[in-house]
Design a protein around this motif. Structure first.
Motif, PDB file in Angstrom:
ATOM      1  N   ALA A   1       0.857  -0.934  -0.110  1.00 25.02           N
ATOM      2  CA  ALA A   1       0.169   0.106   0.479  1.00 25.02           C
ATOM      3  C   ALA A   1       0.744   1.002   0.218  1.00 25.02           C
ATOM      4  O   ALA A   1       0.336   2.226  -0.528  1.00 25.02           O
ATOM      5  N   ARG A   2       2.145   0.944   1.408  1.00 25.11           N
ATOM      6  CA  ARG A   2       3.056   2.385   1.034  1.00 25.11           C
ATOM      7  C   ARG A   2       3.424   2.733  -0.699  1.00 25.11           C
ATOM      8  O   ARG A   2       3.499   3.869  -1.361  1.00 25.11           O
ATOM      9  N   LEU A   3       4.163   1.931  -0.798  1.00 22.06           N
ATOM     10  CA  LEU A   3       4.629   1.441  -2.697  1.00 22.06           C
ATOM     11  C   LEU A   3       3.857   2.318  -3.717  1.00 22.06           C
ATOM     12  O   LEU A   3       3.993   3.212  -4.159  1.00 22.06           O
ATOM     13  N   ILE A   4       2.546   1.945  -3.780  1.00 21.14           N
ATOM     14  CA  ILE A   4       1.182   1.686  -4.525  1.00 21.14           C
ATOM     15  C   ILE A   4       1.034   3.696  -4.498  1.00 21.14           C
ATOM     16  O   ILE A   4       0.735   4.337  -5.227  1.00 21.14           O
ATOM     17  N   ASP A   5       0.808   3.541  -2.924  1.00 17.76           N
ATOM     18  CA  ASP A   5       0.143   5.688  -3.249  1.00 17.76           C
ATOM     19  C   ASP A   5       1.853   6.663  -3.399  1.00 17.76           C
ATOM     20  O   ASP A   5       1.242   7.600  -3.777  1.00 17.76           O
ATOM     21  N   ALA A   6       2.845   5.807  -3.160  1.00 19.26           N
ATOM     22  CA  ALA A   6       3.370   6.702  -3.827  1.00 19.26           C
ATOM     23  C   ALA A   6       3.227   6.796  -5.579  1.00 19.26           C
ATOM     24  O   ALA A   6       4.702   6.798  -5.978  1.00 19.26           O
ATOM     25  N   ASP A   7       2.447   6.899  -6.002  1.00 19.45           N
ATOM     26  CA  ASP A   7       2.254   7.430  -7.789  1.00 19.45           C
ATOM     27  C   ASP A   7       3.232   7.870  -8.587  1.00 19.45           C
ATOM     28  O   ASP A   7       3.259   7.705  -9.442  1.00 19.45           O
ATOM     29  N   GLN A   8       4.241   9.105  -7.654  1.00 18.54           N
ATOM     30  CA  GLN A   8       5.069   9.967  -8.388  1.00 18.54           C
ATOM     31  C   GLN A   8       6.185   9.072  -8.607  1.00 18.54           C
ATOM     32  O   GLN A   8       7.578   9.553  -9.448  1.00 18.54           O
ATOM     33  N   LEU A   9       6.809   8.039  -8.100  1.00 21.85           N
ATOM     34  CA  LEU A   9       7.651   6.906  -8.181  1.00 21.85           C
ATOM     35  C   LEU A   9       7.814   6.202  -8.097  1.00 21.85           C
ATOM     36  O   LEU A   9       8.334   4.576  -8.711  1.00 21.85           O
ATOM     37  N   ILE A  10       6.133   5.515  -8.416  1.00 14.73           N
ATOM     38  CA  ILE A  10       6.669   3.758  -7.949  1.00 14.73           C
ATOM     39  C   ILE A  10       4.884   3.856  -9.197  1.00 14.73           C
ATOM     40  O   ILE A  10       4.022   4.642  -8.656  1.00 14.73           O
ATOM     41  N   VAL A  11       5.240   2.788  -9.963  1.00 14.45           N
ATOM     42  CA  VAL A  11       4.505   3.121 -11.552  1.00 14.45           C
ATOM     43  C   VAL A  11       3.247   1.489 -10.623  1.00 14.45           C
ATOM     44  O   VAL A  11       1.757   1.271 -11.125  1.00 14.45           O
ATOM     45  N   ASP A  12       3.143   0.392 -10.400  1.00 13.28           N
ATOM     46  CA  ASP A  12       2.765  -0.520  -9.961  1.00 13.28           C
ATOM     47  C   ASP A  12       3.693  -1.035  -8.638  1.00 13.28           C
ATOM     48  O   ASP A  12       4.767  -1.485  -8.197  1.00 13.28           O
ATOM     49  N   ALA A  13       2.914  -1.999  -7.947  1.00 17.39           N
ATOM     50  CA  ALA A  13       2.853  -2.707  -7.140  1.00 17.39           C
ATOM     51  C   ALA A  13       2.093  -3.788  -6.323  1.00 17.39           C
ATOM     52  O   ALA A  13       1.039  -3.143  -6.410  1.00 17.39           O
ATOM     53  N   VAL A  14       2.479  -4.900  -6.267  1.00 15.06           N
ATOM     54  CA  VAL A  14       1.077  -6.020  -5.683  1.00 15.06           C
ATOM     55  C   VAL A  14       1.851  -7.432  -5.207  1.00 15.06           C
ATOM     56  O   VAL A  14       2.926  -7.611  -4.583  1.00 15.06           O
ATOM     57  N   PRO A  15       1.145  -7.451  -4.163  1.00 14.25           N
ATOM     58  CA  PRO A  15       1.615  -8.688  -3.148  1.00 14.25           C
ATOM     59  C   PRO A  15       2.281  -9.839  -4.183  1.00 14.25           C
ATOM     60  O   PRO A  15       1.439 -10.156  -5.113  1.00 14.25           O
ATOM     61  N   HIS A  16       3.057 -10.137  -3.572  1.00 12.35           N
ATOM     62  CA  HIS A  16       3.656 -11.303  -4.327  1.00 12.35           C
ATOM     63  C   HIS A  16       3.942 -12.483  -3.254  1.00 12.35           C
ATOM     64  O   HIS A  16       5.659 -12.360  -2.749  1.00 12.35           O
ATOM     65  N   GLY A  17       3.880 -13.272  -2.549  1.00 13.88           N
ATOM     66  CA  GLY A  17       4.513 -14.076  -1.903  1.00 13.88           C
ATOM     67  C   GLY A  17       4.676 -14.029  -0.991  1.00 13.88           C
ATOM     68  O   GLY A  17       5.583 -14.525  -0.618  1.00 13.88           O
ATOM     69  N   GLY A  18       3.899 -13.112  -0.216  1.00 13.53           N
ATOM     70  CA  GLY A  18       4.347 -12.763   0.864  1.00 13.53           C
ATOM     71  C   GLY A  18       5.365 -11.388   1.367  1.00 13.53           C
ATOM     72  O   GLY A  18       6.027 -10.570   2.055  1.00 13.53           O
ATOM     73  N   ALA A  19       5.834 -11.001  -0.170  1.00  8.92           N
ATOM     74  CA  ALA A  19       6.366 -10.396  -0.365  1.00  8.92           C
ATOM     75  C   ALA A  19       5.986  -9.059  -1.195  1.00  8.92           C
ATOM     76  O   ALA A  19       4.851  -9.180  -1.083  1.00  8.92           O
ATOM     77  N   VAL A  20       6.181  -8.292  -2.511  1.00  8.84           N
ATOM     78  CA  VAL A  20       5.669  -6.931  -3.092  1.00  8.84           C
ATOM     79  C   VAL A  20       6.975  -6.839  -4.217  1.00  8.84           C
ATOM     80  O   VAL A  20       7.895  -7.060  -4.489  1.00  8.84           O
ATOM     81  N   ARG A  21       6.017  -7.139  -5.210  1.00 14.63           N
ATOM     82  CA  ARG A  21       6.700  -7.353  -6.675  1.00 14.63           C
ATOM     83  C   ARG A  21       6.111  -5.584  -7.167  1.00 14.63           C
ATOM     84  O   ARG A  21       5.211  -4.879  -6.944  1.00 14.63           O
ATOM     85  N   PHE A  22       7.482  -4.866  -7.969  1.00 15.36           N
ATOM     86  CA  PHE A  22       7.136  -3.585  -8.310  1.00 15.36           C
ATOM     87  C   PHE A  22       7.602  -3.120  -9.002  1.00 15.36           C
ATOM     88  O   PHE A  22       9.094  -3.873  -9.403  1.00 15.36           O
ATOM     89  N   VAL A  23       7.208  -2.018 -10.162  1.00 19.54           N
ATOM     90  CA  VAL A  23       7.650  -1.251 -10.881  1.00 19.54           C
ATOM     91  C   VAL A  23       8.078   0.081 -10.596  1.00 19.54           C
ATOM     92  O   VAL A  23       7.199   0.931 -10.276  1.00 19.54           O
ATOM     93  N   THR A  24       9.240   0.714 -11.235  1.00 20.21           N
ATOM     94  CA  THR A  24       9.396   2.158 -10.364  1.00 20.21           C
ATOM     95  C   THR A  24       9.298   3.186 -11.680  1.00 20.21           C
ATOM     96  O   THR A  24       9.459   2.537 -12.488  1.00 20.21           O
ATOM     97  N   GLN A  25       9.177   4.446 -11.407  1.00 20.14           N
ATOM     98  CA  GLN A  25       9.603   5.151 -12.321  1.00 20.14           C
ATOM     99  C   GLN A  25      10.718   5.210 -12.727  1.00 20.14           C
ATOM    100  O   GLN A  25      11.710   4.987 -11.761  1.00 20.14           O
ATOM    101  N   PRO A  26      11.332   5.330 -13.822  1.00 19.41           N
ATOM    102  CA  PRO A  26      12.491   5.482 -14.164  1.00 19.41           C
ATOM    103  C   PRO A  26      13.777   6.046 -13.563  1.00 19.41           C
ATOM    104  O   PRO A  26      14.497   6.319 -14.333  1.00 19.41           O
TER     105      PRO A  26
END
Length: 604
Positions: free
Chosen positions: A255-280
């Protein structure tokens, strides 16, 4: 069809719809150019309202473009739609099966409609029934089939003749992972054996990854095109997996990552961890502040990552406002959410629950409980009994036997009392299509006992919470799918229920809409609302605190996503990838079935 020929060629295709009542013209397609080769498998993807269905209907000759040229199989479809329709087959989102007719009678009806000579039918039927595994159910009424088997029957009816081009509009919406896999095996077999050209629109990016080429649409424009590999490259060197530090929660990190939408493109839970994609241009120090001690490793990009990068680049930051929602709920309720109480209070208690329909047992002696502020997932194949369980929990269907208590009320003796304390969002859009957004909210608010200033205040609140401002006077039946889902959520929450039941609420929704939906759901749960949800997007099980997997009315597994995953992958060696929830689900169901085929296509 010769692979060197074009199945579809579009040049500057434009389509608009004019609403006489609102006097508003909606631009559905804007100067679309594309070339789709014959003998290929092609995907159309994009958010709700992107124009995918409109483009397919134009290809099928069911409507005409306002301008531009569209050729299908070398024929100008605008000038001669019948010539195109004689050579294609089209399966819309809601295929018209006749539920009172048997499987065989539906096939016969569509063969009659297409003028298939009786001499050619037997061999075609034999092949289609074998491919779809429906040969054992030819005498069964279509209405008695599970959702997955209905879709396979719809595909068989679409293919009673051998087309040169097959158009499929989201054929796997509402279909469980096992049936979804079977449908795609059928499609791939048809392409390999009949050199069939197939164009499919889909909300599942993993399905698009199976295609030769993918076209990304957004607001009627072609945003990108390429092979799945080419589109994945948009997220190169920007994908990571973060493992929370000790004492941290993966969903809170997500939730913290996906709320930082100026910095993070996407974030989803993944097996007890979080998979995320950053802005360039994300700086290391900014990432460290977001992660708060979580360890990070690079991940290979997936097609969905590339899709989200493309959409974010087009849309900019798309923030889901949840602070106001959380604050309002905390003012209305005591601090009994997960953060305050650890979710120890049981609000749903189920013991030895049974439901039968005549000789058929839909739910067989199921037991579980759900705690306040918990997100609890009910999962299972089509026909597994989860919808029957769901309807009993909501008070919409009485149990045959067993104990069922919801919000402190025994549902065998006081269903009406319990229903006032719950909200319900059904699998199919169940609002009034001829009423506007505001009229629907006023009606459902009144049905839940809200009146006057309180009703007016709650309507204003949910319009803001679900980003429906500007749509108040739009008839709900004319809303895109994503807006319909938001309106259904707003109607289900207008009376601020303690427990919210969601029956496949993201069915057919694109990844962007699903992210926004789940951000709202996690905010509701943090504020103390209990969520019970069914879904066929298995990755969404990662958002749940606990999940229950059913099949044939019986409980197969229950626990946290990780506990359920360990039933299939008890030991993970170094370097071995984490099993996805879809792989986990399929493994548990197939192991339970032991390879037996016992006619579980019947609807629970």
């Amino acid at each position: 069809m010769d692979a060197g020929q074009l199945a579809v060629q579009a040049e500057a295709v434009h389509k608009a719809f004019y609403d006489k009542q609102t006097r508003i013209t909606q631009q559905a397609l804007k100067a679309v150019d594309l070339q789709i080769p014959g003998g290929s498998l092609t995907a159309l993807v994009g958010p709700d309202g992107a124009g995918k269905t409109t483009l397919l209907r134009l290809m099928a000759g069911l409507m005409q473009a306002n301008s531009g040229v569209l050729e299908v199989l070398g024929i100008d479809v605008g000038r001669d739609p019948q010539a195109v329709q004689d050579r294609i087959s089209y399966m819309p989102q809601r295929f018209g099966l006749y539920e009172d007719l048997s499987v065989q009678e539906n096939l016969d009806l569509y063969a009659d409609l297409h003028g298939i000579p009786k001499a050619r039918r037997d061999e075609r039927y034999r092949r289609l029934l074998h491919m779809t595994d429906l040969a054992r159910f030819t005498d069964r009424a279509a209405g008695k089939l599970s959702g997955g088997m209905k879709q396979k029957l719809g595909l068989a009816c679409t293919l009673v003749r051998s087309p040169d081009l097959l158009l499929l509009d989201e054929p796997t919406v509402g279909v469980d992972p096992l049936s979804r896999r079977e449908l795609w095996q059928i499609i791939q077999q048809l392409i390999a054996e009949e050199q069939l050209s197939v164009i499919v629109s889909t909300a599942y990016l993993d399905e698009a990854g199976l295609c030769d080429r993918v076209y990304v649409l957004h607001e009627g424009e072609l945003l990108a095109q390429g092979t799945p590999t080419e589109l994945r490259r948009h997220a190169d060197q920007r994908c990571f997996i973060a493992v929370p530090a000790a004492g941290q929660n993966a969903l809170q990190l997500q939730a913290r990552l996906i709320d930082a939408d100026q910095l993070i493109v996407d974030a989803v839970p993944h097996g007890g961890a979080v998979r995320f994609v950053t802005q360039p241009d994300l700086a290391q120090i900014q990432l460290s502040e977001l992660l708060r001690g979580a360890s990070v490793r690079a991940a290979e990009p997936q097609l969905e990552d590339g899709f989200m990068v493309l959409l974010r680049a087009r849309l900019g930051a798309v923030h889901v406002e949840v602070d106001a929602l959380q604050q309002e709920l905390k003012q209305e309720q005591p601090p009994s959410g997960r953060a305050a109480s650890g979710g120890s209070e049981v609000v749903i208690e189920v013991r030895d629950l049974v439901r039968t329909f005549g000789d058929f047992t839909a739910v067989a002696s199921t037991s579980f409980d759900v705690r306040r502020g918990e997100i609890f997932g009910l999962l299972g194949p089509n026909g597994a009994g989860k919808t029957t369980t769901f309807r009993m929990l909501c008070g919409l269907l009485p149990s045959t036997s067993g104990f069922l208590q919801v919000a402190g009320v025994n549902l065998r003796t006081a269903r009406a009392s319990a229903r006032r304390r719950i909200g319900y969002v059904s699998q199919k859009f169940a609002l009034y299509g001829n009423l506007t957004v505001r009229e629907n909210l006023r009606f459902f608010g009144g049905a839940y006992g809200l009146h006057g200033k309180q009703l007016k205040s709650r309507i204003a609140s949910v319009l803001e919470q679900f980003d429906l401002q500007g749509q108040e006077h739009t008839r709900s039946g004319e809303l895109p799918g994503g807006f319909k889902q938001r309106l259904a959520m707003a109607a289900g929450l207008i009376h601020e229920p303690e427990i919210l039941f969601l029956d496949e609420p993201t069915s057919g929704a694109d990844p962007l809409a699903r992210r926004a939906f789940w951000r709202r759901i996690t905010a509701l749960a943090e504020s103390g609302t209990t969520i019970i949800i069914t879904t066929h997007f298995m990755e969404e099980a990662e958002y749940c605190d606990r999940i229950l997997i059913q099949d044939a009315g019986k409980r197969l597994a229950m626990g946290t996503p990780q506990q359920v995953r360990e039933q299939v992958q008890p030991v993970r060696e170094a370097g071995q990838p984490i099993l996805s929830m879809e792989e986990t689900f399929i493994g548990i169901v197939e192991r339970s079935r032991n390879g037996q085929h016992d006619g579980r296509g019947a609807l629970a």
